[in-house]
Design a protein around this motif. Sequence first.
Motif, mmCIF file in Angstrom:
data_model
loop_
_atom_site.group_PDB
_atom_site.id
_atom_site.type_symbol
_atom_site.label_atom_id
_atom_site.label_comp_id
_atom_site.label_asym_id
_atom_site.label_seq_id
_atom_site.Cartn_x
_atom_site.Cartn_y
_atom_site.Cartn_z
ATOM 1 N N ALA A 48 0.830 -1.208 0.000
ATOM 2 C CA ALA A 48 0.000 0.000 0.000
ATOM 3 C C ALA A 48 0.865 1.260 0.000
ATOM 4 C CB ALA A 48 -0.923 -0.013 1.220
ATOM 5 N N ASP A 49 2.088 1.161 -0.520
ATOM 6 C CA ASP A 49 3.032 2.267 -0.464
ATOM 7 C C ASP A 49 2.491 3.530 -1.136
ATOM 8 O OD1 ASP A 49 5.504 3.213 0.505
ATOM 9 O OD2 ASP A 49 6.329 3.101 -1.517
ATOM 10 N N ASP A 50 1.906 3.398 -2.322
ATOM 11 C CA ASP A 50 1.365 4.576 -3.018
ATOM 12 C C ASP A 50 0.241 5.213 -2.208
ATOM 13 O OD1 ASP A 50 3.120 4.185 -5.092
ATOM 14 O OD2 ASP A 50 1.665 3.167 -6.376
ATOM 15 N N TRP A 51 -0.630 4.379 -1.674
ATOM 16 C CA TRP A 51 -1.750 4.892 -0.878
ATOM 17 C C TRP A 51 -1.232 5.593 0.383
ATOM 18 C CZ3 TRP A 51 -3.626 3.813 4.058
ATOM 19 C CH2 TRP A 51 -4.878 4.362 4.350
ATOM 20 N N LEU A 52 -0.252 4.987 1.067
ATOM 21 C CA LEU A 52 0.309 5.592 2.271
ATOM 22 C C LEU A 52 1.002 6.921 1.955
ATOM 23 C CD1 LEU A 52 1.707 2.410 4.043
ATOM 24 C CD2 LEU A 52 -0.203 3.832 4.815
ATOM 25 N N THR A 53 1.688 6.998 0.829
ATOM 26 C CA THR A 53 2.342 8.247 0.411
ATOM 27 C C THR A 53 1.297 9.332 0.188
ATOM 28 O OG1 THR A 53 4.171 7.044 -0.580
ATOM 29 C CG2 THR A 53 3.822 9.305 -1.350
ATOM 30 N N GLU A 54 0.209 8.984 -0.480
ATOM 31 C CA GLU A 54 -0.868 9.951 -0.722
ATOM 32 C C GLU A 54 -1.497 10.398 0.608
ATOM 33 O OE1 GLU A 54 -5.104 10.227 -3.137
ATOM 34 O OE2 GLU A 54 -3.633 8.711 -3.736
ATOM 35 N N LEU A 55 -1.685 9.461 1.521
ATOM 36 C CA LEU A 55 -2.249 9.800 2.832
ATOM 37 C C LEU A 55 -1.320 10.752 3.593
ATOM 38 C CD1 LEU A 55 -4.460 9.393 4.951
ATOM 39 C CD2 LEU A 55 -3.214 7.361 5.737
ATOM 40 N N ARG A 56 -0.016 10.481 3.579
ATOM 41 C CA ARG A 56 0.943 11.364 4.269
ATOM 42 C C ARG A 56 0.909 12.767 3.672
ATOM 43 N NH1 ARG A 56 4.454 6.616 3.819
ATOM 44 N NH2 ARG A 56 4.451 5.594 5.849
ATOM 45 N N THR A 57 0.849 12.860 2.358
ATOM 46 C CA THR A 57 0.781 14.152 1.684
ATOM 47 C C THR A 57 -0.483 14.896 2.095
ATOM 48 O OG1 THR A 57 2.035 13.275 -0.184
ATOM 49 C CG2 THR A 57 0.771 15.298 -0.572
ATOM 50 N N SER A 58 -1.599 14.201 2.157
ATOM 51 C CA SER A 58 -2.865 14.817 2.577
ATOM 52 C C SER A 58 -2.780 15.308 4.018
ATOM 53 C CB SER A 58 -4.015 13.821 2.437
ATOM 54 O OG SER A 58 -4.201 13.467 1.095
ATOM 55 N N LEU A 59 -2.153 14.534 4.882
ATOM 56 C CA LEU A 59 -2.003 14.940 6.287
ATOM 57 C C LEU A 59 -1.141 16.191 6.418
ATOM 58 C CD1 LEU A 59 -1.624 11.451 7.975
ATOM 59 C CD2 LEU A 59 -3.539 13.043 8.237
ATOM 60 N N GLU A 60 -0.120 16.304 5.577
ATOM 61 C CA GLU A 60 0.702 17.516 5.590
ATOM 62 C C GLU A 60 -0.139 18.733 5.209
ATOM 63 O OE1 GLU A 60 4.120 16.907 3.107
ATOM 64 O OE2 GLU A 60 4.865 15.283 4.371
ATOM 65 N N GLN A 61 -1.011 18.558 4.224
ATOM 66 C CA GLN A 61 -1.893 19.651 3.806
ATOM 67 C C GLN A 61 -2.848 20.029 4.940
ATOM 68 O OE1 GLN A 61 -1.811 21.675 1.336
ATOM 69 N NE2 GLN A 61 -3.721 22.724 1.756
ATOM 70 N N VAL A 62 -3.404 19.041 5.634
ATOM 71 C CA VAL A 62 -4.289 19.315 6.773
ATOM 72 C C VAL A 62 -3.536 20.113 7.835
ATOM 73 C CG1 VAL A 62 -5.486 18.229 8.723
ATOM 74 C CG2 VAL A 62 -5.830 17.354 6.403
ATOM 75 N N HIS A 63 -2.298 19.744 8.113
ATOM 76 C CA HIS A 63 -1.492 20.458 9.108
ATOM 77 C C HIS A 63 -1.264 21.910 8.678
ATOM 78 C CE1 HIS A 63 1.342 21.117 12.321
ATOM 79 N NE2 HIS A 63 2.162 21.633 11.422
ATOM 80 N N ARG A 64 -0.965 22.127 7.388
ATOM 81 C CA ARG A 64 -0.753 23.498 6.898
ATOM 82 C C ARG A 64 -2.022 24.335 7.055
ATOM 83 N NH1 ARG A 64 2.545 20.924 3.123
ATOM 84 N NH2 ARG A 64 0.870 20.647 1.621
ATOM 85 N N VAL A 65 -3.168 23.756 6.713
ATOM 86 C CA VAL A 65 -4.435 24.488 6.814
ATOM 87 C C VAL A 65 -4.743 24.802 8.276
ATOM 88 C CG1 VAL A 65 -6.929 24.314 6.457
ATOM 89 C CG2 VAL A 65 -5.356 23.604 4.646
ATOM 90 N N ARG A 66 -4.553 23.832 9.166
ATOM 91 C CA ARG A 66 -4.797 24.072 10.599
ATOM 92 C C ARG A 66 -3.902 25.174 11.142
ATOM 93 N NH1 ARG A 66 -5.211 17.947 12.839
ATOM 94 N NH2 ARG A 66 -7.382 17.611 12.307
ATOM 95 N N SER A 67 -2.645 25.199 10.701
ATOM 96 C CA SER A 67 -1.707 26.199 11.219
ATOM 97 C C SER A 67 -2.070 27.609 10.767
ATOM 98 C CB SER A 67 -0.275 25.859 10.787
ATOM 99 O OG SER A 67 -0.108 26.067 9.403
ATOM 100 N N GLN A 68 -2.935 27.745 9.762
ATOM 101 C CA GLN A 68 -3.351 29.053 9.276
ATOM 102 C C GLN A 68 -4.715 29.464 9.824
ATOM 103 O OE1 GLN A 68 -3.246 28.497 5.045
ATOM 104 N NE2 GLN A 68 -1.032 28.209 5.010
ATOM 105 N N GLY A 69 -5.288 28.624 10.685
ATOM 106 C CA GLY A 69 -6.631 28.892 11.225
ATOM 107 C C GLY A 69 -6.637 30.023 12.234
ATOM 108 N N PRO A 70 -7.827 30.362 12.717
ATOM 109 C CA PRO A 70 -7.971 31.492 13.636
ATOM 110 C C PRO A 70 -7.281 31.292 14.982
ATOM 111 C CG PRO A 70 -10.034 30.288 13.426
ATOM 112 C CD PRO A 70 -9.080 29.701 12.431
ATOM 113 N N ASP A 71 -7.050 30.036 15.377
ATOM 114 C CA ASP A 71 -6.398 29.787 16.660
ATOM 115 C C ASP A 71 -4.879 29.702 16.523
ATOM 116 O OD1 ASP A 71 -8.853 29.710 17.886
ATOM 117 O OD2 ASP A 71 -9.062 27.528 17.690
ATOM 118 N N ALA A 72 -4.359 29.853 15.322
ATOM 119 C CA ALA A 72 -2.909 29.775 15.092
ATOM 120 C C ALA A 72 -2.231 30.963 15.756
ATOM 121 C CB ALA A 72 -2.604 29.753 13.605
#
Length: 176
Positions: A149-173
């Motif tokens: 599931a290497d390709d799927w796991l890579t895609e999931l990790r990339t998505s999680l990085e995007q979630v972290h970036r979006v959270r860090s830009q939120g109103p509570d940042a």
Amino acid sequence: MITSEQIEKVRGWFAGRLPEDLFEEVTEVTVDREEITVIGRVPEPRLAEGASATEREAAAQGRIQEFRERTREARMTVAREAEQRFGRKVSWGAVCGAERALFTHVAAPVMTRLRQPERQVLDTLIAGGVARSRSEALAWCVRLVQRHADDWLTELRTSLEQVHRVRSQGPDATTS
């Protein structure tokens, strides 16, 4: 989850801190919650033309062992600094030709609760001689998923990085 920025800081620090002549090149710096693994390429030994695959493999293994012993002190100095700086253990490895070896690495315990059908999977692996214990059977399952599931796991990790970036830009940042 470790952010891509944290990983970049670790990689950058190692790129600047490792002695110039330690590796031909650093091929991999992997970071998780417990450990940083640094793997580098070492020069291949010179062999006579027409050397067999067996001879090449043995020579590469010998070169990796020689590198491990010769560079131990320098690697441990860097590891101590990194462990203080990043709060993680540092593990080392080397690549020579087609051979890859890890010298030391952390085997972190993981606690999980499994229902009967899941335990039966582990027990079947034990009964079949694939594993000696439930812990070993679970590690085997994780390696199997990782391999397939290497390709799927890579895609999931990339998505999680995007979630972290979006959270860090939120109103509570927090802003600096």
